[in-house]
Design an enzyme around this catalytic site. Structure first.
Site, PDB file in Angstrom:
ATOM      1  CG  ASP A 185      -0.148  -0.205  -0.914  1.00 46.23           C
ATOM      2  OD1 ASP A 185       1.004   0.263  -0.768  1.00 46.23           O
ATOM      3  OD2 ASP A 185      -0.856  -0.548   0.041  1.00 46.23           O
ATOM      4  CG  HIS A 280       2.915  -0.104   2.183  1.00 49.94           C
ATOM      5  ND1 HIS A 280       1.623   0.081   1.762  1.00 49.94           N
ATOM      6  CD2 HIS A 280       2.917   0.180   3.512  1.00 49.94           C
ATOM      7  CE1 HIS A 280       0.871   0.463   2.783  1.00 49.94           C
ATOM      8  NE2 HIS A 280       1.634   0.532   3.861  1.00 49.94           N
ATOM      9  CB  SER A 603      -0.441  -0.025   6.110  1.00 51.51           C
ATOM     10  OG  SER A 603      -0.426   1.305   5.712  1.00 51.51           O
TER      11      SER A 603
END
Length: 990
Positions: A185, A280, A603
């Site tokens: 990520d 994220h 996600s």
């Protein structure tokens, strides 16, 4: 029609490369009924990833003289430090170099653990030539990929509490203990409380603390529950010291060479280290395996405590996604992601979370998918996000069967409401309205538009688009879209606004984001009513912290839907998990200073499944990824619709919503391994060089059953392995279909015993050419093992196209109907103009032409003919829909007269790309013509008649159809013989 031959597959890479060409990046070309030449792309080379057929270390079972197998035994990690591993890695590197040099290129980077691939700068012609080189599996451009973007999800999933799942495995600290979750990520914010732990020391593990990680020189060592060892590293870099790792974050690396080669330094807005600039990666890592019971207070609101799904598991970070100055420069390139997978498998992670996806579905032989195949073959469970392009069909990514493809569902919402001054009230969601707020003056964002802003920017409340003189002291209605939702409230706050109504312009999910001003998020069709009222003089609004609660879990509107475009017999997504308004750790620089935030997306759903896999492996360390996937998929329950009814849409929810309490007792499991997946690839037409026999997707031993094209009767086979012995009985629910399960009773005497059964399917009263969904459930030993079924019965078997010659003539062919009523009708003949052009091998982007079939087009025939039949041309056709290109056709290479037929073409702009592989002696370029014949319901020259027109038929019994034409001029003409439901046969004359 999709048509790919072995030699035709040679130029798939060139087709995909168009997605990074200037043509593809522009708006859709002006619709045209004839081939319209488009400007060429820029010259030069582009980075490609070349994958070779030889096995990487993770799956090499021997065969090279003097080098023993490096494939690990079941339950063990690949050991990259042995003498054989070093020798075999050198062997692969030498071969990669030879292959690259065969076309005059050099490898820039190479991978050998989970992938046997290298990166090289290639022209399109070099890429196409490599694809027809023996031993090459695929050649694809190194493309930029993106993160796919009860109120407490672990409470909603039943993990916490006195009787929760954690209590059955020894408590939160034991949930996933001894398991390492690798997160590919944007990196990690190590200071977050979700990752707090004791510093790494040199103290070795003990019997009472067997999984304690420790430093050994420059590496981190951790014994795992499966008896193997994780060996990672804490890679230092910008604002990231080796001490950033601890007993929770046991490894952190970064991979950015490909991205940095693509993005100039002035457009990079990230740390050159494992540190997360965006948030994220921190969010996904903390969701999967963050600490338990971490208190969260943001913007003065106490949100209680959050926990990771497997708080006892350890985290290894592999940063391969990067923050750029804009959306075009933000993301990760394929080569960096493959490098991260390669390293994660080498380090010895048990689980990989991959919350990344492309704008269109990746092929099963994409380098990333192949790397994940080898990772899964080495025992690594891979959880992947399905994508955020829903609710459109065929919008998935990450659909390979060795990956768990995860859809996003809702959890208990934060209800709130908007009360207008005229008394109207609309329900929505909010985490920033904790008490009655208002009444306040209400205006539309357009009414607050800054003089220099466009109407569209102001309506969407983009940065700098609102005028403080107009917005100060007011609540502003902002439309959703273009930028992240919290950026809109930040703009309202900047302009002096005191509140925001965030309004969906179309039916979408409601996000309970942390906003800069009190905000309520509402949905269409309420949006229009609020906008209309806000435009009136003296409009007022009050925001309230109460409202109607919505049924949950629902599949989020944004969650990508099936069917799989590339793998039609494989039912995808696999499963649904929480992915809307998930509160977890973030990186303050990317979250306006916040340490925790609500994110929505598949996600967020994927790390829930990754965490559950870690929890599972903590209990069953030796279980294969396929077994764990099966256990999760066969113990699900249906999600809900907006009205609260059961949602049976398998294209949205897959097998259903994950149920952690039931998944640990699956009764039976459907297992699979590398050989099955290689057979699946062979069945799709991808040559693996493994010698494995092809397997149809329907016959893959998968926890779901899919038959994309059922004609007559079809029998599929499955094998189940007993987890809990007992007698299991089959029950099928598949309306309108005739189904027989044989045997219908399975008796297992011991755990580990396997048995086969078949499912025979045929059409009953269901409608042909329409998907039929249902389930097969095995009940016994105190549990129910449910597999979703999706079948699409077909109306006809007929040739795709037939040919004939002359001004008048006929051609007969065999057609097998599946319906009792079977009308047949003919259309045409038609001929489009021939468009002349030339091309040389130096035109690395090829000659590109746009063709837009008008609505109602029955068939399209595209012909490319070089003036000299000895010319070496190839043709690719891609279909552009909303800026995304989907591969429709790849021609044979070296074809003298390429003819492409597409019956009942789908809407969109078709791009025909002509490539030249080599000039003939004495020439510098090759002249050719391109012609598009579009058959519609009206128009044409001469006549085409099909007989019989209304035959009496017996389903399953063939009949002879004759297509007869007359008064057809010279030159290529096209017609169409149409059967029920739009299926048909293209007729080409001359």
């Amino acid at each position: 029609m999709r048509q790919t031959t072995r030699r035709g597959a040679a130029i798939v890479a060139a087709a995909l490369a168009v997605t990074i060409s200037p043509v593809a990046a522009s708006a859709d070309p002006t619709p045209a009924a004839v081939p319209s030449p488009l400007p060429p792309g820029a010259g030069g080379t582009s980075p490609y990833i070349v994958t070779l057929a030889d096995k990487p270390l993770a799956t090499y079972a021997g065969g090279v003289a003097g080098i023993a197998a490096t494939k690990p035994a079941e339950g063990r990690k690949v050991d990259v430090g042995t003498a054989d591993a070093r020798r075999y890695r050198g062997h692969l590197k030498d071969k990669q170099t030879r292959v690259a040099r065969s076309v005059g290129a050099e490898p820039l980077r190479g991978y050998s653990v989970a992938a046997n691939s290298f990166v090289a700068e290639l022209t399109r012609a070099q890429a196409a030539k490599l694809m027809i080189t023996d031993g090459v599996v695929s050649v694809v451009p190194d493309r930029l990929l993106k993160p796919t973007n009860d109120r407490n999800s672990v409470d909603f999933l039943g993990l916490s509490g006195r009787k929760g799942v954690w209590s059955t495995v020894g408590g939160p600290a034991k949930a996933g203990e001894g398991i390492v979750v690798g997160v590919i990520d944007t990196g990690i914010w190590p200071e977050s409380a979700s990752f707090a732990a004791e510093a790494l020391g040199t103290k070795r593990p003990t019997k009472s603390d067997p999984y304690r990680p420790y430093r050994h020189g420059d590496v981190t060592v951790m014994n795992k529950a499966d008896g193997d060892v994780f060996i990672g590293a804490c890679q230092t870099g910008e604002q990231f010291a080796a001490t950033a790792c601890n007993e929770k974050v046991v490894g952190a690396r970064y991979f950015g060479e490909g991205w940095m080669n693509l993005v100039p330094a002035e457009k990079r807005k990230d740390y050159v280290s494992p540190r997360d600039a965006q948030g994220h990666g921190s969010h996904t890592a903390s969701t999967a395996a963050g600490n338990t019971a971490v208190p969260v207070t943001e913007q003065g609101v106490d949100f209680g405590k959050v926990s990771g799904v497997a708080p006892g598991a350890s985290i290894a970070v592999y940063k391969a996604l990067w923050q750029g100055a804009d959306d075009d420069s933000t993301g990760g390139v394929t080569s960096d992601i493959v490098a991260a997978i390669d390293q994660a498998v080498a380090d010895g992670v048990n689980v990989i979370n991959y919350s990344v996806g492309g704008s269109s579905e990746s092929s099963a032989d994409d380098p990333t998918a192949l790397a994940f195949l080898n990772a899964a073959a080495a025992g690594v469970f891979v959880s992947s996000s399905a994508g955020n392009s829903g609710p459109d069909p065929e919008s998935l990514d990450n659909t390979a069967p060795w990956q768990m493809t995860v859809a996003a569902s809702t959890v208990a919402p934060y209800p709130a409401s908007v009360e207008l001054g005229n008394g109207a009230r609309f329900n929505g969601a909010s985490t920033t309205v904790t008490a009655k707020f208002g009444p306040k003056p209400l205006i539309t964002a357009l009414a607050a538009k800054a003089a220099t802003a466009t109407d569209a920017d102001a309506e969407n409340c983009l940065a700098g688009s609102l005028d403080p003189a107009k917005a100060a002291g007011k609540a502003v209605v902002c439309l959703r879209g273009v930028v992240a939702r919290p950026e809109k409230s930040a703009e309202v706050a900047r302009a002096g606004g005191v509140a925001m109504v965030l309004a969906n312009p179309s039916d979408q999910d409601l996000g309970a984001d942390l906003h800069s001003v009190p905000t309520v998020h509402i949905n269409a069709p309420d949006t229009q009513a609020v906008l209309d009222y806000a435009a009136t003089a003296g409009a007022q609004v009050t925001l309230l912290p109460t409202g109607a609660s919505m049924p949950y879990p629902q599949v989020a509107a944004f969650s990508s839907r099936g069917p799989s475009y590339r793998n039609p017999d494989l039912l995808k997504p696999d499963i649904a998990a929480p992915g809307v308004a998930i509160l977890a750790a973030v990186a303050p620089p990317g979250a306006q200073g916040k340490n925790f935030d609500f994110y929505s997306g598949t996600s967020m759903a994927a790390p829930h499944i990754a965490g559950l896999a870690a929890l599972y492996l903590g209990e069953h360390p030796k279980w294969s990824p396929a077994r764990i996937k099966s256990a999760m998929m066969t113990t699900t329950y249906d999600t809900k619709t907006a009205t609260g009814k059961r949602n049976k849409d398998v294209y949205a929810q897959g097998a259903g919503h994950v149920d952690p309490a039931r998944m640990l007792k699956p009764g039976l499991v459907y297992d699979a391994a590398e050989k099955d997946w290689l057979g699946y690839l062979e069945g799709l037409g991808h040559q693996t060089g493994s010698g494995v026999k092809p397997i149809k997707g329907s016959d893959l031993n998968y926890p779901s059953i899919g038959v994309a094209e059922l004609f007559g009767t079809r029998t599929v086979t499955r094998t189940v392995t007993a987890v809990t012995p007992g007698v299991y009985r089959a029950k099928v629910d598949l309306p309108g279909m005739k189904v027989k399960v044989s045997p219908s009773t399975l008796h297992f005497k011991k755990a580990g015993e396997t048995k086969k059964f078949t499912v025979t399917l045929s059409l009953g009263t269901a409608t042909a050419d329409a998907p039929v969904t249902g389930s097969l459930t095995w009940t016994g030993a105190g549990t129910a093992v449910r597999s979703p079924i999706l079948v699409t019965p077909q109306s006809v078997h007929a040739p795709t196209d037939v040919r004939g010659k002359g001004a008048a003539g006929s051609v007969s062919f065999e057609v097998t109907p599946a319906l009792k009523k079977f009308p047949i009708k003919a259309y045409g003949m038609v001929a489009g103009p021939k468009v002349p052009s030339t091309i040389s091998p130096e035109d690395i982007w090829g000659s590109q032409f746009a063709i837009t079939p008008p609505a109602g087009t029955k068939a399209m025939e595209l012909a490319v003919r070089p003036d000299n039949p000895e010319a070496q041309l190839g043709v690719i056709v891609v279909r552009r829909v909303n800026g995304v290109e989907l591969l429709e056709y790849v021609s044979d290479v070296l074809s003298a007269d390429e003819r492409i037929v597409i019956g009942a073409p789908k809407p969109g702009v078709y791009l025909a790309i002509v490539l030249n592989f080599e000039n003939l002696p004495g020439t510098t370029e090759t002249p050719f013509t391109i012609q598009a014949n579009l058959v519609s319901a009206k128009g044409g020259v001469g006549s085409l008649v099909a007989t019989p027109q209304n035959p009496k038929v017996t389903p399953g019994v063939p009949l002879t159809v004759t297509a007869k034409w007359a008064k057809v001029p010279g030159g290529r003409h096209t017609g169409y013989v149409e059967y029920p439901n739009g299926a048909g046969t293209v007729v080409t004359v001359n």
